[in-house]
Design a protein around this motif. Structure first.
Motif, PDB file in Angstrom:
ATOM      1  N   HIS A  45      32.280  46.642  36.196  1.00 36.55           N
ATOM      2  CA  HIS A  45      30.775  46.631  37.304  1.00 36.55           C
ATOM      3  C   HIS A  45      31.467  48.027  37.155  1.00 36.55           C
ATOM      4  CE1 HIS A  45      30.332  42.472  39.292  1.00 36.55           C
ATOM      5  NE2 HIS A  45      31.970  42.608  38.908  1.00 36.55           N
ATOM      6  N   SER A  46      30.078  48.967  37.447  1.00 33.92           N
ATOM      7  CA  SER A  46      30.342  50.433  38.236  1.00 33.92           C
ATOM      8  C   SER A  46      30.662  51.172  36.051  1.00 33.92           C
ATOM      9  CB  SER A  46      31.537  51.014  38.547  1.00 33.92           C
ATOM     10  OG  SER A  46      30.576  50.440  40.020  1.00 33.92           O
ATOM     11  N   LYS A  47      30.347  50.703  35.483  1.00 36.74           N
ATOM     12  CA  LYS A  47      30.758  51.512  33.797  1.00 36.74           C
ATOM     13  C   LYS A  47      32.737  51.546  33.259  1.00 36.74           C
ATOM     14  CE  LYS A  47      27.456  54.697  34.245  1.00 36.74           C
ATOM     15  NZ  LYS A  47      27.274  56.218  34.149  1.00 36.74           N
ATOM     16  N   GLU A  48      32.681  49.564  34.468  1.00 34.38           N
ATOM     17  CA  GLU A  48      33.910  49.363  33.707  1.00 34.38           C
ATOM     18  C   GLU A  48      35.392  49.819  34.833  1.00 34.38           C
ATOM     19  OE1 GLU A  48      34.584  49.691  29.391  1.00 34.38           O
ATOM     20  OE2 GLU A  48      33.457  47.456  29.010  1.00 34.38           O
ATOM     21  N   THR A  49      34.669  50.931  35.675  1.00 32.81           N
ATOM     22  CA  THR A  49      35.712  51.457  36.423  1.00 32.81           C
ATOM     23  C   THR A  49      36.505  50.430  37.636  1.00 32.81           C
ATOM     24  OG1 THR A  49      33.979  51.680  37.828  1.00 32.81           O
ATOM     25  CG2 THR A  49      34.401  53.937  36.514  1.00 32.81           C
ATOM     26  N   GLU A  50      35.163  48.922  37.561  1.00 32.17           N
ATOM     27  CA  GLU A  50      36.164  47.652  38.055  1.00 32.17           C
ATOM     28  C   GLU A  50      35.566  46.735  38.079  1.00 32.17           C
ATOM     29  OE1 GLU A  50      33.312  48.343  41.962  1.00 32.17           O
ATOM     30  OE2 GLU A  50      34.040  50.357  42.519  1.00 32.17           O
ATOM     31  N   ILE A  51      37.131  46.505  37.508  1.00 33.75           N
ATOM     32  CA  ILE A  51      36.806  44.941  37.844  1.00 33.75           C
ATOM     33  C   ILE A  51      37.541  43.305  37.976  1.00 33.75           C
ATOM     34  CG2 ILE A  51      38.065  43.576  35.379  1.00 33.75           C
ATOM     35  CD1 ILE A  51      37.049  46.229  34.546  1.00 33.75           C
ATOM     36  N   VAL A  52      36.351  42.509  38.437  1.00 33.01           N
ATOM     37  CA  VAL A  52      37.130  41.124  38.949  1.00 33.01           C
ATOM     38  C   VAL A  52      37.483  40.131  37.891  1.00 33.01           C
ATOM     39  CG1 VAL A  52      35.710  39.351  40.378  1.00 33.01           C
ATOM     40  CG2 VAL A  52      35.157  41.451  40.486  1.00 33.01           C
ATOM     41  N   GLN A  53      38.935  39.961  38.281  1.00 30.38           N
ATOM     42  CA  GLN A  53      39.129  38.259  37.365  1.00 30.38           C
ATOM     43  C   GLN A  53      39.114  36.643  38.706  1.00 30.38           C
ATOM     44  OE1 GLN A  53      43.195  38.884  36.453  1.00 30.38           O
ATOM     45  NE2 GLN A  53      43.594  37.062  35.751  1.00 30.38           N
ATOM     46  N   LYS A  54      38.672  36.199  37.846  1.00 25.11           N
ATOM     47  CA  LYS A  54      38.717  34.940  38.562  1.00 25.11           C
ATOM     48  C   LYS A  54      39.506  33.931  37.615  1.00 25.11           C
ATOM     49  CE  LYS A  54      34.340  35.746  41.119  1.00 25.11           C
ATOM     50  NZ  LYS A  54      32.623  34.868  41.162  1.00 25.11           N
ATOM     51  N   ASN A  55      40.018  32.907  37.861  1.00 26.22           N
ATOM     52  CA  ASN A  55      41.132  32.557  37.366  1.00 26.22           C
ATOM     53  C   ASN A  55      40.705  30.911  37.888  1.00 26.22           C
ATOM     54  OD1 ASN A  55      42.470  34.474  36.463  1.00 26.22           O
ATOM     55  ND2 ASN A  55      44.480  33.726  36.810  1.00 26.22           N
ATOM     56  N   HIS A  56      40.226  29.709  36.908  1.00 24.98           N
ATOM     57  CA  HIS A  56      39.890  28.129  37.691  1.00 24.98           C
ATOM     58  C   HIS A  56      40.803  28.010  36.556  1.00 24.98           C
ATOM     59  CE1 HIS A  56      35.550  29.599  38.641  1.00 24.98           C
ATOM     60  NE2 HIS A  56      36.375  30.592  37.455  1.00 24.98           N
ATOM     61  N   TYR A  57      41.797  26.596  37.604  1.00 26.21           N
ATOM     62  CA  TYR A  57      42.114  25.652  36.568  1.00 26.21           C
ATOM     63  C   TYR A  57      41.626  24.071  36.946  1.00 26.21           C
ATOM     64  CZ  TYR A  57      44.598  29.920  37.502  1.00 26.21           C
ATOM     65  OH  TYR A  57      45.625  31.122  37.015  1.00 26.21           O
ATOM     66  N   ALA A  58      41.347  23.503  36.188  1.00 24.99           N
ATOM     67  CA  ALA A  58      40.615  21.844  36.094  1.00 24.99           C
ATOM     68  C   ALA A  58      42.251  20.718  35.878  1.00 24.99           C
ATOM     69  CB  ALA A  58      39.717  22.386  35.210  1.00 24.99           C
ATOM     70  N   TYR A  59      42.708  20.337  36.760  1.00 28.23           N
ATOM     71  CA  TYR A  59      43.725  19.712  36.232  1.00 28.23           C
ATOM     72  C   TYR A  59      43.136  17.961  36.137  1.00 28.23           C
ATOM     73  CZ  TYR A  59      46.600  22.898  38.534  1.00 28.23           C
ATOM     74  OH  TYR A  59      46.964  24.570  39.051  1.00 28.23           O
ATOM     75  N   SER A  60      43.989  17.700  35.354  1.00 25.46           N
ATOM     76  CA  SER A  60      44.100  16.160  34.821  1.00 25.46           C
ATOM     77  C   SER A  60      43.337  14.747  35.964  1.00 25.46           C
ATOM     78  CB  SER A  60      44.593  15.650  33.954  1.00 25.46           C
ATOM     79  OG  SER A  60      46.190  15.359  34.647  1.00 25.46           O
ATOM     80  N   ASP A  61      43.782  15.558  37.298  1.00 21.59           N
ATOM     81  CA  ASP A  61      43.980  14.530  38.108  1.00 21.59           C
ATOM     82  C   ASP A  61      42.881  14.817  39.401  1.00 21.59           C
ATOM     83  OD1 ASP A  61      44.343  16.781  39.878  1.00 21.59           O
ATOM     84  OD2 ASP A  61      46.302  15.827  41.125  1.00 21.59           O
ATOM     85  N   GLY A  62      41.651  15.498  38.464  1.00 16.01           N
ATOM     86  CA  GLY A  62      40.412  15.795  39.373  1.00 16.01           C
ATOM     87  C   GLY A  62      40.591  17.168  39.690  1.00 16.01           C
ATOM     88  N   ARG A  63      41.700  17.460  39.954  1.00 13.14           N
ATOM     89  CA  ARG A  63      41.278  19.082  41.049  1.00 13.14           C
ATOM     90  C   ARG A  63      40.701  20.086  40.351  1.00 13.14           C
ATOM     91  NH1 ARG A  63      46.591  20.809  41.942  1.00 13.14           N
ATOM     92  NH2 ARG A  63      47.274  20.127  40.390  1.00 13.14           N
TER      93      ARG A  63
END
Length: 259
Positions: A45-63
């Motif tokens: 965001h804002s010409k690469e002066t602000e960054i948002v990182q989102k991590n998503h994890y998908a487990y074999s048990d459906g979590r």
């Protein structure tokens, strides 16, 4: 451009992607403890002066699990690396090539201690995590194989079990570049492969990934952790992270080696 701004630019230029991958964790004996699908997404965001990182994890048990962090160039880009919002003692160190590391700035007694070493070529990335427990004993290692073109990857295999050995014979020659804690980058120097096997625990992971690290670390003894990626039979990339006798992070070295 000053050094901390260059470090930020190396981060944003190379890592603002949606990294689809497989995350596999191993015991200190090299056995698989868990493996799951991951997505690490970096949006600017804002010409690469602000960054948002989102991590998503998908487990074999459906979590499904999600984590998110925000990086701001003014507050997170420091003279000793990129400040991680989750851990005040972690710093991100980034080479212009995209190779990088998250390092603990100091080994402390009675505290967990970790590094993550990143390799990147075009839209492929993988990282190796090395974690020690409060007593300084190796707690686990991890391998995260990622592809920005999507999942499943056309490059990475589905194999997760480690190999008993890997052949590093041959006259591996190349160049080494080192970043110090103040983000100063050395001129390239000629080097050859130095694989630390004796006195270290070594792990040979799928897809040409290898780790060498002490089984135990402690203040008072300097140590090195290393990981490499055999990109092809005649090309290897290696990262080495060094800590001095006081337990302080002292250097991150990238070696590009060829037969």
């Amino acid at each position: 451009m000053n050094l901390k701004d260059q470090n930020w630019k190396n981060f944003t230029t190379n890592h603002l992607r949606d990294w689809h991958g497989i995350w596999t964790r191993y015991s200190p004996e090299g056995e698989v403890t868990e493996s799951f699908q991951s997505l690490r997404s970096f949006q600017s965001h804002s010409k690469e002066t602000e960054i948002v990182q989102k991590n998503h994890y998908a487990y074999s048990d459906g979590r499904r699990v999600e984590q998110s962090w925000e990086y701001n160039q003014l507050s997170n880009s420091l003279s000793n690396g990129l400040f991680h919002p989750q851990n005040e003692s972690m710093r991100g160190i980034f080479f212009e090539s995209g190779h990088a590391a998250w390092v603990s700035t100091k080994l402390k007694t009675d505290s967990y201690f970790a590094v993550e070493l990143f390799f990147k070529i075009q839209e492929l990335r993988h990282s190796v995590g090395i974690v020690y427990d409060e007593s300084g004993r190796l707690f686990r290692t991890a391998n995260i194989r990622e592809d920005a073109t999507g999942f499943p990857s056309q490059y990475w295999s589905n194999e997760i079990n480690q190999l008993p050995e890997r052949d590093f014979s041959g006259n591996w020659q190349g160049t080494a570049v080192t970043i110090t804690p103040d983000l100063k980058i050395s001129e390239p120097v000629v080097t050859q492969l130095h694989w630390i096997g004796e006195g270290h625990k070594t792990f040979f992971l799928p897809d040409g990934v290898s780790i060498s690290c002490p089984g135990k670390v402690s203040v008072g003894i300097s140590f090195t952790m290393a990981a490499n990626w055999l990109v092809k039979t005649s090309e290897m990339h290696q990262l080495l992270v060094n800590y001095d006798e006081c337990g302080d992070f002292s250097a991150l070295t990238l070696e590009l080696l060829y037969l």
